[in-house]
Design an enzyme around this catalytic site. Structure first.
Site, mmCIF file in Angstrom:
data_model
loop_
_atom_site.group_PDB
_atom_site.id
_atom_site.type_symbol
_atom_site.label_atom_id
_atom_site.label_comp_id
_atom_site.label_asym_id
_atom_site.label_seq_id
_atom_site.Cartn_x
_atom_site.Cartn_y
_atom_site.Cartn_z
ATOM 1 N N CYS A 16 -5.388 -15.661 -4.439
ATOM 2 C CA CYS A 16 -6.412 -15.755 -3.385
ATOM 3 C C CYS A 16 -6.953 -14.383 -2.988
ATOM 4 C CB CYS A 16 -5.874 -16.495 -2.160
ATOM 5 S SG CYS A 16 -4.552 -15.614 -1.319
ATOM 6 N N ASP A 72 -3.365 -6.950 -1.446
ATOM 7 C CA ASP A 72 -2.243 -6.159 -0.958
ATOM 8 C C ASP A 72 -1.232 -5.865 -2.056
ATOM 9 O OD1 ASP A 72 -2.605 -5.427 1.764
ATOM 10 O OD2 ASP A 72 -2.513 -7.542 2.293
ATOM 11 N N GLU A 121 2.421 -10.876 -1.933
ATOM 12 C CA GLU A 121 1.597 -9.664 -1.847
ATOM 13 C C GLU A 121 2.446 -8.418 -1.608
ATOM 14 O OE1 GLU A 121 -1.225 -10.182 1.366
ATOM 15 O OE2 GLU A 121 0.236 -11.200 2.620
ATOM 16 N N HIS A 128 -11.316 -5.369 4.351
ATOM 17 C CA HIS A 128 -11.660 -6.575 5.099
ATOM 18 C C HIS A 128 -13.116 -6.593 5.521
ATOM 19 C CE1 HIS A 128 -7.392 -7.192 5.031
ATOM 20 N NE2 HIS A 128 -7.736 -8.448 5.064
HETATM 21 C C1 PEP Z 1 -4.522 -10.318 -0.209
HETATM 22 O O1 PEP Z 1 -3.807 -9.427 0.253
HETATM 23 O O2 PEP Z 1 -4.820 -10.424 -1.415
HETATM 24 C C2 PEP Z 1 -5.086 -11.342 0.675
HETATM 25 C C3 PEP Z 1 -5.732 -12.386 0.206
HETATM 26 O O3 PEP Z 1 -4.933 -11.153 2.006
HETATM 27 P P1 PEP Z 1 -5.802 -10.148 2.892
HETATM 28 O O4 PEP Z 1 -6.918 -9.644 2.014
HETATM 29 O O5 PEP Z 1 -6.273 -10.921 4.056
HETATM 30 O O6 PEP Z 1 -4.816 -9.090 3.244
HETATM 31 MG MG MG Z 2 -3.007 -9.522 2.255
#
Ligand code: PEP
Ligand code: MG
Length: 578
Positions: A504, A457, A433, A190
């Site tokens: 995404c 994820d 995910e 993140h």
């Molecule tokens: C993911 O897990 O691909 C996602 C878009 O969510 P995050 O990266 O916020 O966990």
């Molecule tokens: Mg995620």
């Protein structure tokens, strides 16, 4: 003397500047004693004075949206810095134990940490991070070359440290940091996602940086390739300048694609959405012709502050997002706190034995119905201002989606009865995910209006590889045959039921993967706006029919090398913009 350190590029951009080294929280200093106690006390007090002045200067310079969020941290740190227990304890250790100021800092830090760790209140327990930051600042000041320019603030410098939390990154950028180099971390963490969103160059996994870089060294950092050059020579400076020119040229070329469609060579339109969190992201997404916002991570509203945002504060953020996209759909993801997205309010359980598999995402929302209803109300109210979709994170079972939809319907009903303007229908989608959701999708796709593949994820859970563990960085790859097969299966299930399916995760924002995702049947991609034009360029150079014809070969690939070879065999990406 010139030295070169390899790392992993996590956020593009080139920076040249002096290093500001911040040592890890648990100070790695050995026990040493001094003869001249008075001189050592002076050394410590000088360092504390420097830190106090730095923080004061920083506080004065803060303005705009960051002032409140970052100001809170600074005020707290200023209080800690004046704490008599901390200061007297340090003096006593130097005076009575004849310890160096460095070792006294370590002992005092561990003593305070012991007290904090014994506290019941998770919020208070988490304060040890603040103590660490303050102690780290004093330690850095002890070792600062006072003749060096830049003392008194970090503006224009390059931070070298072990790790940076997502919430701290915005603070650093507000302070004028040019780039960040960390010894640990992963381009899919993140922190890395946020760095890209802030356009802050970031190199992660530069192991050895803390040993090999000294405070004040000049660094040339390339956030694309991950190369860090210490004390760059003439050739490096030339390269840095060439990189800046190249980036400018590429940006110019790409800008020509702003008004072009994201259309393959054989005429298929691909929907490109934006992952947007900040006002700047939204403006950029809009200007680049994104179809809408495909992912708005609401947890970023919760990460920086000690107070949970109330309905009004959330409503304003969501409404402004909707207004910013002027009629294009925005996809608001409900709270996905947990694991590496720990907030400062104590909402996320501390010391979960396995937080990535713990009370996070929709599980946390359903365990805290009042909190969840507040968020749903805020989102529903924003839907009165333009098209909104609701995206649910970390779904692992049909029941979760059913409960979320029922709660949303109830909230919508209540708001309507109270005379509020809300959308007639808010489409509900699930992040796919968790592997269970991907595998069982045929059993609950009827309960969904759309699905969005969270590959960040999904890769982590499917391969049992922690997305933030740099020791496993090589294994964390979306090019594992298991990942591709599952993506293919999800896309087929969704398409067969006429439900939109997008990706995404970070994979969607990597132009290299665009042909692969198109081949797998994914025709919607959501990414940070900073990479949207590169992906558009890759799409404009792809032939969908040819890619789909080559899917059987892709599915036969037995390992990552086979998949990489498949990717390399794709036609070179045509410029598409000129
Ligand atoms: C993911 O897990 O691909 C996602 C878009 O969510 P995050 O990266 O916020 O966990
Ligand atoms: Mg995620």
């Amino acid at each position: 003397m010139r030295r070169e350190l390899p790392g992993q590029g996590a956020s593009r951009g080139s920076a040249l500047g002096r290093a500001r080294v911040r040592l890890p929280h648990v100070l790695d200093v050995v026990e040493e004693r001094v003869e001249d106690v008075a001189a050592e006390l002076d050394r410590l007090h000088d360092a504390i004075r420097i830190v106090r002045a730095e923080m004061h200067g920083l506080r004065q310079r803060l303005h705009g949206a960051l002032a409140q969020e970052v100001g809170e941290f600074l005020d707290l740190h200023a209080l800690l810095l004046d704490d008599p227990e901390l200061l007297h304890g340090l003096d006593d250790l130097i005076r009575d134990g004849h310890y160096t100021a460095d070792y006294a800092l370590r002992l005092q830090r561990n003593r305070i940490a012991g007290v904090f760790e014994g506290m019941d209140d998770p919020y208070l327990r988490s304060r040890i991070d603040d103590i660490d930051q303050v102690i780290g600042r004093i330690h850095a000041a002890l070792h600062r070359d006072l003749g060096a320019p830049g003392v008194g603030g970090i503006a224009g410098e390059i931070l070298v440290t072990d790790n940076v939390a997502p919430a701290e990154l915005a603070q650093l950028q507000g302070q004028g940091v040019m780039a960040v180099v960390t010894t640990t971390g992963n381009p899919l963490s993140h922190t890395a996602i946020l760095a890209r969103s802030l356009h802050l160059p970031l190199v992660v996994g530069a192991t050895g940086a803390l040993q090999k870089i000294n405070d004040g060294d000049v660094l040339a950092v390339d956030g694309g390739s991950g190369r860090v050059v210490v004390e760059p020579g003439a050739a490096d400076l030339r390269e840095h300048r060439a990189r800046l020119r190249e980036l400018a040229r590429e940006r110019k070329q790409l800008r020509r694609l702003r008004r072009e469609p994201s259309r393959t060579l054989d005429g298929m339109d691909v929907k490109l959405w934006a992952n947007a969190e900040s006002r700047e992201d939204v403006a950029e997404a809009h200007a680049l012709g994104a179809a809408g916002v495909g992912l708005y991570r609401t947890e970023f509203l919760f990460l920086g502050s000690r107070e949970l945002p109330d309905e009004e504060a959330q409503f304003r953020a969501y409404r402004d997002l909707v207004l910013g996209m002027t009629g294009r759909t925005v996809t608001i993801r409900t709270l996905d706190l947990g694991a590496d997205k720990a907030d400062r309010s104590g909402l996320v359980l501390e010391n979960e034995p396995n937080p990535a598999m713990g009370l996070r995402g929709v599980r946390l929302s359903l365990a805290r119905p009042a909190l969840f209803d507040t968020q749903l109300r805020a989102i529903a109210r924003a839907s009165g201002y333009g098209p909104v979709r609701l995206l649910v994170p970390m779904v692992s079972a049909r029941e979760e989606v059913v409960v979320v939809r029922a709660r949303l319907d109830r909230v919508l009903g209540e708001l309507r009865s109270a005379g509020q303007e809300v959308a007639e229908h808010i489409p509900v989608g699930a992040m796919i995910e968790v592997p269970a959701a991907a595998i069982a999708l045929p059993a609950f796709i009827d309960a969904l209006d759309f699905v969005s593949l969270g590959t960040n994820d999904l890769v982590q859970y499917l391969l049992a590889v922690d997305r933030n563990n740099d020791a496993l960085a090589d294994m964390y790859s979306p090019l594992h045959p298991a990942v591709l097969r599952l993506l293919y299966k999800v896309a087929r299930t969704a398409r067969a039921r006429g439900k939109p399916v997008s990706v995404c995760g970070e994979m969607a924002g990597d132009a290299l993967f665009a042909p692969l995702l198109l081949a797998l049947g994914i025709e919607e991609l959501s990414m940070h706006p900073g990479t949207l034009l590169e992906v558009r360029r890759a799409i404009r150079g792809s032939h969908l029919g040819e890619l789909r014809a080559r899917v059987p070969a892709l599915m036969r690939a037995r390992d990552r090398a086979g998949i990489e070879a498949w990717l390399q065999r794709q036609a070179p990406v045509a410029p598409g913009g000129d």
